[in-house]
Design a protein around this motif. Structure first.
Motif, PDB file in Angstrom:
ATOM      1  N   THR A  11      48.790 133.510 100.119  1.00 22.17           N
ATOM      2  CA  THR A  11      49.664 133.233 101.249  1.00 22.17           C
ATOM      3  C   THR A  11      48.811 132.938 102.482  1.00 22.17           C
ATOM      4  O   THR A  11      47.670 133.369 102.571  1.00 22.17           O
ATOM      5  CB  THR A  11      50.631 134.410 101.529  1.00 22.17           C
ATOM      6  N   HIS A  12      49.399 132.189 103.393  1.00 24.43           N
ATOM      7  CA  HIS A  12      48.770 131.952 104.692  1.00 24.43           C
ATOM      8  C   HIS A  12      49.424 132.905 105.685  1.00 24.43           C
ATOM      9  O   HIS A  12      50.654 133.024 105.730  1.00 24.43           O
ATOM     10  CB  HIS A  12      48.964 130.503 105.149  1.00 24.43           C
ATOM     11  N   ILE A  13      48.608 133.579 106.487  1.00 25.40           N
ATOM     12  CA  ILE A  13      49.108 134.522 107.476  1.00 25.40           C
ATOM     13  C   ILE A  13      48.596 134.093 108.847  1.00 25.40           C
ATOM     14  O   ILE A  13      47.401 133.835 109.011  1.00 25.40           O
ATOM     15  CB  ILE A  13      48.652 135.965 107.153  1.00 25.40           C
ATOM     16  N   ALA A  14      49.499 134.019 109.796  1.00 24.38           N
ATOM     17  CA  ALA A  14      49.133 133.632 111.160  1.00 24.38           C
ATOM     18  C   ALA A  14      48.521 134.827 111.879  1.00 24.38           C
ATOM     19  O   ALA A  14      49.107 135.420 112.789  1.00 24.38           O
ATOM     20  CB  ALA A  14      50.352 133.097 111.910  1.00 24.38           C
ATOM     21  N   ALA A  15      47.342 135.199 111.410  1.00 23.93           N
ATOM     22  CA  ALA A  15      46.558 136.291 112.005  1.00 23.93           C
ATOM     23  C   ALA A  15      45.105 136.028 111.648  1.00 23.93           C
ATOM     24  O   ALA A  15      44.812 135.358 110.662  1.00 23.93           O
ATOM     25  CB  ALA A  15      47.003 137.640 111.450  1.00 23.93           C
ATOM     26  N   SER A  16      44.212 136.566 112.440  1.00 22.71           N
ATOM     27  CA  SER A  16      42.784 136.375 112.170  1.00 22.71           C
ATOM     28  C   SER A  16      42.364 137.184 110.943  1.00 22.71           C
ATOM     29  O   SER A  16      42.994 138.196 110.606  1.00 22.71           O
ATOM     30  CB  SER A  16      41.960 136.831 113.374  1.00 22.71           C
ATOM     31  N   PRO A  17      41.289 136.761 110.284  1.00 21.27           N
ATOM     32  CA  PRO A  17      40.768 137.581 109.185  1.00 21.27           C
ATOM     33  C   PRO A  17      40.453 139.011 109.636  1.00 21.27           C
ATOM     34  O   PRO A  17      40.703 139.959 108.896  1.00 21.27           O
ATOM     35  CB  PRO A  17      39.501 136.838 108.755  1.00 21.27           C
ATOM     36  N   ALA A  18      39.958 139.182 110.852  1.00 19.70           N
ATOM     37  CA  ALA A  18      39.642 140.526 111.354  1.00 19.70           C
ATOM     38  C   ALA A  18      40.900 141.388 111.452  1.00 19.70           C
ATOM     39  O   ALA A  18      40.887 142.571 111.088  1.00 19.70           O
ATOM     40  CB  ALA A  18      38.943 140.438 112.705  1.00 19.70           C
ATOM     41  N   ARG A  19      41.993 140.816 111.928  1.00 22.59           N
ATOM     42  CA  ARG A  19      43.256 141.578 112.043  1.00 22.59           C
ATOM     43  C   ARG A  19      43.797 141.927 110.666  1.00 22.59           C
ATOM     44  O   ARG A  19      44.236 143.045 110.412  1.00 22.59           O
ATOM     45  CB  ARG A  19      44.278 140.754 112.829  1.00 22.59           C
ATOM     46  N   LEU A  20      43.766 140.955 109.752  1.00 25.59           N
ATOM     47  CA  LEU A  20      44.233 141.209 108.391  1.00 25.59           C
ATOM     48  C   LEU A  20      43.353 142.265 107.724  1.00 25.59           C
ATOM     49  O   LEU A  20      43.854 143.195 107.088  1.00 25.59           O
ATOM     50  CB  LEU A  20      44.230 139.908 107.588  1.00 25.59           C
ATOM     51  N   ALA A  88      44.924 151.733  80.967  1.00 25.17           N
ATOM     52  CA  ALA A  88      43.586 151.500  81.518  1.00 25.17           C
ATOM     53  C   ALA A  88      43.679 150.893  82.919  1.00 25.17           C
ATOM     54  O   ALA A  88      44.600 150.114  83.209  1.00 25.17           O
ATOM     55  CB  ALA A  88      42.798 150.563  80.605  1.00 25.17           C
ATOM     56  N   PRO A  89      42.731 151.223  83.787  1.00 28.10           N
ATOM     57  CA  PRO A  89      42.731 150.644  85.137  1.00 28.10           C
ATOM     58  C   PRO A  89      42.324 149.181  85.118  1.00 28.10           C
ATOM     59  O   PRO A  89      41.738 148.693  84.151  1.00 28.10           O
ATOM     60  CB  PRO A  89      41.705 151.488  85.891  1.00 28.10           C
ATOM     61  N   GLY A  90      42.633 148.514  86.204  1.00 28.80           N
ATOM     62  CA  GLY A  90      42.238 147.124  86.405  1.00 28.80           C
ATOM     63  C   GLY A  90      41.396 147.003  87.656  1.00 28.80           C
ATOM     64  O   GLY A  90      40.803 147.976  88.121  1.00 28.80           O
ATOM     65  N   VAL A  91      41.384 145.796  88.207  1.00 23.26           N
ATOM     66  CA  VAL A  91      40.630 145.509  89.429  1.00 23.26           C
ATOM     67  C   VAL A  91      41.547 144.780  90.408  1.00 23.26           C
ATOM     68  O   VAL A  91      42.249 143.838  90.030  1.00 23.26           O
ATOM     69  CB  VAL A  91      39.383 144.646  89.125  1.00 23.26           C
ATOM     70  N   LEU A  92      41.535 145.234  91.659  1.00 27.68           N
ATOM     71  CA  LEU A  92      42.258 144.599  92.760  1.00 27.68           C
ATOM     72  C   LEU A  92      41.220 143.970  93.672  1.00 27.68           C
ATOM     73  O   LEU A  92      40.263 144.634  94.073  1.00 27.68           O
ATOM     74  CB  LEU A  92      43.061 145.652  93.534  1.00 27.68           C
ATOM     75  N   GLU A  93      41.414 142.694  93.977  1.00 28.85           N
ATOM     76  CA  GLU A  93      40.477 142.021  94.877  1.00 28.85           C
ATOM     77  C   GLU A  93      41.242 141.265  95.953  1.00 28.85           C
ATOM     78  O   GLU A  93      42.199 140.548  95.664  1.00 28.85           O
ATOM     79  CB  GLU A  93      39.585 141.049  94.115  1.00 28.85           C
ATOM     80  N   TYR A  94      40.818 141.476  97.195  1.00 33.46           N
ATOM     81  CA  TYR A  94      41.339 140.735  98.335  1.00 33.46           C
ATOM     82  C   TYR A  94      40.280 139.739  98.772  1.00 33.46           C
ATOM     83  O   TYR A  94      39.125 140.111  98.970  1.00 33.46           O
ATOM     84  CB  TYR A  94      41.615 141.662  99.528  1.00 33.46           C
ATOM     85  N   SER A  95      40.690 138.482  98.966  1.00 30.50           N
ATOM     86  CA  SER A  95      39.808 137.460  99.542  1.00 30.50           C
ATOM     87  C   SER A  95      40.503 136.892 100.766  1.00 30.50           C
ATOM     88  O   SER A  95      41.673 136.503 100.698  1.00 30.50           O
ATOM     89  CB  SER A  95      39.542 136.338  98.539  1.00 30.50           C
ATOM     90  N   LEU A  96      39.792 136.855 101.887  1.00 28.55           N
ATOM     91  CA  LEU A  96      40.331 136.356 103.145  1.00 28.55           C
ATOM     92  C   LEU A  96      39.486 135.180 103.595  1.00 28.55           C
ATOM     93  O   LEU A  96      38.248 135.246 103.553  1.00 28.55           O
ATOM     94  CB  LEU A  96      40.278 137.436 104.225  1.00 28.55           C
ATOM     95  N   GLU A  97      40.150 134.119 104.026  1.00 31.89           N
ATOM     96  CA  GLU A  97      39.433 132.928 104.470  1.00 31.89           C
ATOM     97  C   GLU A  97      40.096 132.369 105.722  1.00 31.89           C
ATOM     98  O   GLU A  97      41.314 132.148 105.745  1.00 31.89           O
ATOM     99  CB  GLU A  97      39.448 131.875 103.360  1.00 31.89           C
ATOM    100  N   GLN A  98      39.293 132.161 106.750  1.00 35.20           N
ATOM    101  CA  GLN A  98      39.807 131.546 107.977  1.00 35.20           C
ATOM    102  C   GLN A  98      40.409 130.193 107.622  1.00 35.20           C
ATOM    103  O   GLN A  98      39.819 129.416 106.874  1.00 35.20           O
ATOM    104  CB  GLN A  98      38.666 131.345 108.981  1.00 35.20           C
TER     105      GLN A  98
END
Length: 141
Positions: A11-20, A88-98
């Motif tokens: 998704t695109h979010i109208a906030a800076s990567p720092a705020r997110l 079994a557990p998995g992996v959660l990954e967040y990627s943020l891009e300006q």
């Protein structure tokens, strides 16, 4: 070949990567966009964490990688009921891009099977749509 199921939400979010990033990594404060869960622990590589609701662990894991404010990877061990707790557990990954005056967020959850995979696939869009709404409804300069 054994494929590992995954859920990917973008998704695109109208906030800076720092705020997110600040919202994703805030500890000890309720997250209205994720059932008022609270992130407990530390967001430093190698540390343990838990998402708690009313003091009960819902998701636990270990922080795998921290590249502020562009990438966060965590093991993802569902605990919200007895069925998923045995999986079994998995992996959660967040990627943020300006992206322009905002940020593109990619959430990837992989390695889950059974009830936890079904739940994550169902709930992920609503959770992060709620995060988007929160950040865009209450902009911070």
């Amino acid at each position: 070949m054994n494929e590992t199921p995954s859920t990917v939400y973008r998704t695109h979010i109208a906030a800076s990567p720092a705020r997110l990033w600040a919202e994703l990594t805030a500890v000890d404060v309720p997250r209205p966009w994720m059932w008022d869960s609270v992130l407990a622990g530390s967001v430093t590589e190698g540390s343990s964490y838990a998402f708690r609701i009313a003091g009960e662990d819902q998701i636990t894991g270990t922080v795998l990688a921290v590249e502020a404010p562009v990438r966060l990877a965590l093991t993802f061990n569902p605990q919200w009921d007895g069925t998923v707790a045995r999986e079994a557990p998995g992996v959660l990954e967040y990627s943020l891009e300006q992206a322009g005056d905002g940020c593109d967020l990619t959430v990837s959850i992989s390695g889950l099977h059974g009830a936890s995979a079904i739940s994550v696939d169902h709930d992920t869009p609503g959770i992060y749509a709620g995060l988007k709404t929160l950040l865009e409804s209450f902009p911070v300069a």
